[in-house]
Scaffold this motif. Structure first.
Motif, PDB file in Angstrom:
ATOM      1  N   TYR A  29    -113.082  76.364   4.307  1.00 24.51           N
ATOM      2  CA  TYR A  29    -111.904  76.410   5.160  1.00 24.51           C
ATOM      3  C   TYR A  29    -111.049  75.145   5.070  1.00 24.51           C
ATOM      4  O   TYR A  29    -109.823  75.243   4.978  1.00 24.51           O
ATOM      5  N   PRO A  30    -111.630  73.935   5.088  1.00 26.31           N
ATOM      6  CA  PRO A  30    -110.787  72.738   4.925  1.00 26.31           C
ATOM      7  C   PRO A  30    -110.016  72.728   3.601  1.00 26.31           C
ATOM      8  O   PRO A  30    -108.867  72.290   3.549  1.00 26.31           O
ATOM      9  N   VAL A  31    -110.611  73.226   2.534  1.00 26.93           N
ATOM     10  CA  VAL A  31    -109.924  73.301   1.242  1.00 26.93           C
ATOM     11  C   VAL A  31    -108.760  74.294   1.338  1.00 26.93           C
ATOM     12  O   VAL A  31    -107.667  74.043   0.812  1.00 26.93           O
ATOM     13  N   TYR A  32    -108.994  75.383   2.006  1.00 28.84           N
ATOM     14  CA  TYR A  32    -107.958  76.398   2.223  1.00 28.84           C
ATOM     15  C   TYR A  32    -106.784  75.806   3.002  1.00 28.84           C
ATOM     16  O   TYR A  32    -105.625  75.989   2.636  1.00 28.84           O
ATOM     17  N   VAL A  33    -107.059  75.070   4.064  1.00 35.90           N
ATOM     18  CA  VAL A  33    -106.008  74.437   4.859  1.00 35.90           C
ATOM     19  C   VAL A  33    -105.260  73.417   4.010  1.00 35.90           C
ATOM     20  O   VAL A  33    -104.023  73.360   4.024  1.00 35.90           O
ATOM     21  N   TRP A  34    -105.989  72.620   3.242  1.00 33.50           N
ATOM     22  CA  TRP A  34    -105.358  71.610   2.401  1.00 33.50           C
ATOM     23  C   TRP A  34    -104.435  72.246   1.359  1.00 33.50           C
ATOM     24  O   TRP A  34    -103.325  71.775   1.126  1.00 33.50           O
ATOM     25  N   SER A  35    -104.881  73.347   0.747  1.00 32.35           N
ATOM     26  CA  SER A  35    -104.068  73.964  -0.306  1.00 32.35           C
ATOM     27  C   SER A  35    -102.826  74.648   0.255  1.00 32.35           C
ATOM     28  O   SER A  35    -101.798  74.694  -0.409  1.00 32.35           O
ATOM     29  N   LEU A  36    -102.898  75.170   1.464  1.00 33.35           N
ATOM     30  CA  LEU A  36    -101.742  75.861   2.046  1.00 33.35           C
ATOM     31  C   LEU A  36    -100.809  74.929   2.802  1.00 33.35           C
ATOM     32  O   LEU A  36     -99.592  75.065   2.711  1.00 33.35           O
ATOM     33  N   VAL A  37    -101.372  74.015   3.571  1.00 31.62           N
ATOM     34  CA  VAL A  37    -100.564  73.193   4.470  1.00 31.62           C
ATOM     35  C   VAL A  37    -100.407  71.773   3.951  1.00 31.62           C
ATOM     36  O   VAL A  37     -99.343  71.177   4.074  1.00 31.62           O
ATOM     37  N   GLY A  38    -101.458  71.229   3.411  1.00 34.22           N
ATOM     38  CA  GLY A  38    -101.408  69.864   2.921  1.00 34.22           C
ATOM     39  C   GLY A  38    -101.839  68.833   3.947  1.00 34.22           C
ATOM     40  O   GLY A  38    -102.231  67.740   3.610  1.00 34.22           O
ATOM     41  N   SER A  39    -101.756  69.169   5.204  1.00 34.37           N
ATOM     42  CA  SER A  39    -102.204  68.256   6.261  1.00 34.37           C
ATOM     43  C   SER A  39    -103.118  69.026   7.205  1.00 34.37           C
ATOM     44  O   SER A  39    -103.200  70.246   7.138  1.00 34.37           O
ATOM     45  N   GLY A  40    -103.775  68.309   8.078  1.00 39.81           N
ATOM     46  CA  GLY A  40    -104.681  68.967   9.017  1.00 39.81           C
ATOM     47  C   GLY A  40    -106.074  69.191   8.484  1.00 39.81           C
ATOM     48  O   GLY A  40    -106.868  69.889   9.098  1.00 39.81           O
ATOM     49  N   VAL A  41    -106.363  68.615   7.327  1.00 36.86           N
ATOM     50  CA  VAL A  41    -107.678  68.805   6.725  1.00 36.86           C
ATOM     51  C   VAL A  41    -108.760  68.181   7.599  1.00 36.86           C
ATOM     52  O   VAL A  41    -109.829  68.768   7.785  1.00 36.86           O
ATOM     53  N   THR A  42    -108.472  67.020   8.149  1.00 35.69           N
ATOM     54  CA  THR A  42    -109.458  66.350   8.998  1.00 35.69           C
ATOM     55  C   THR A  42    -109.798  67.218  10.205  1.00 35.69           C
ATOM     56  O   THR A  42    -110.969  67.382  10.552  1.00 35.69           O
ATOM     57  N   ALA A  43    -108.779  67.796  10.830  1.00 30.17           N
ATOM     58  CA  ALA A  43    -109.024  68.672  11.981  1.00 30.17           C
ATOM     59  C   ALA A  43    -109.782  69.925  11.569  1.00 30.17           C
ATOM     60  O   ALA A  43    -110.612  70.434  12.324  1.00 30.17           O
TER      61      ALA A  43
END
Length: 148
Positions: A29-43
């Motif tokens: 899920y963090p990889v998915y968030v990073w690839s789509l949004v670019g930020s918010g990976v830490t959260a």
């Protein structure tokens, strides 16, 4: 593992399969968030906190199939509430309440007391309604505060 699944009834097998799918997908899920949004990976790493709970469902199914079928939508509901709080309502995570409601509806089994299904069904739908009501109330406050 296949021997264990063969001994479980079909609805409980499906519950265990869904739990394993969630457990295996949570780390991505963090990889998915990073690839789509670019930020918010830490959260998004906070979403990994619920993975052990979904893993526990797979072990619970051997001892109490009915409890496992009830635990999956309940844990899913609390996970959805947590992720909605974590990412905010604009993230659309409330849509997972629909999946929780479907899990309850599909997990009914008449032999093991389907009457416990209805309190579990009411939890995700109540949470979804409460979030919608709060959102409407807040948007109403914003409209009245802007008017002259």
């Amino acid at each position: 593992m296949s021997e264990e699944l063969e001994q479980l009834e079909p609805i409980t097998q499906a519950t265990v399969t869904v739990a394993w799918v969630i457990v295996f997908n949570k780390p991505f899920y963090p990889v998915y968030v990073w690839s789509l949004v670019g930020s918010g990976v830490t959260a998004s790493f906070g979403t990994l906190l619920s993975a052990p709970l979904f893993l526990a469902i797979t072990f619970l199914a051997r001892r109490s199939p009915f409890a496992a079928r009830i635990a999956l939508p309940l844990i899913g509901t609390f996970d959805t509430l947590f992720e909605t709080k974590l990412f905010g309502s604009a993230s659309g995570t409330e849509l997972y309440f629909a999946a929780c409601i479907m899990l309850v509806a599909l997990s009914k089994h008449t032999k093991s007391g389907g009457s416990a299904q209805w309190p579990c069904l009411s939890l995700p739908s109540s949470c979804s309604r409460a979030i919608s009501s709060v959102r409407r109330y807040i948007s109403g406050l914003h409209r009245t505060s802007r008017s002259p």
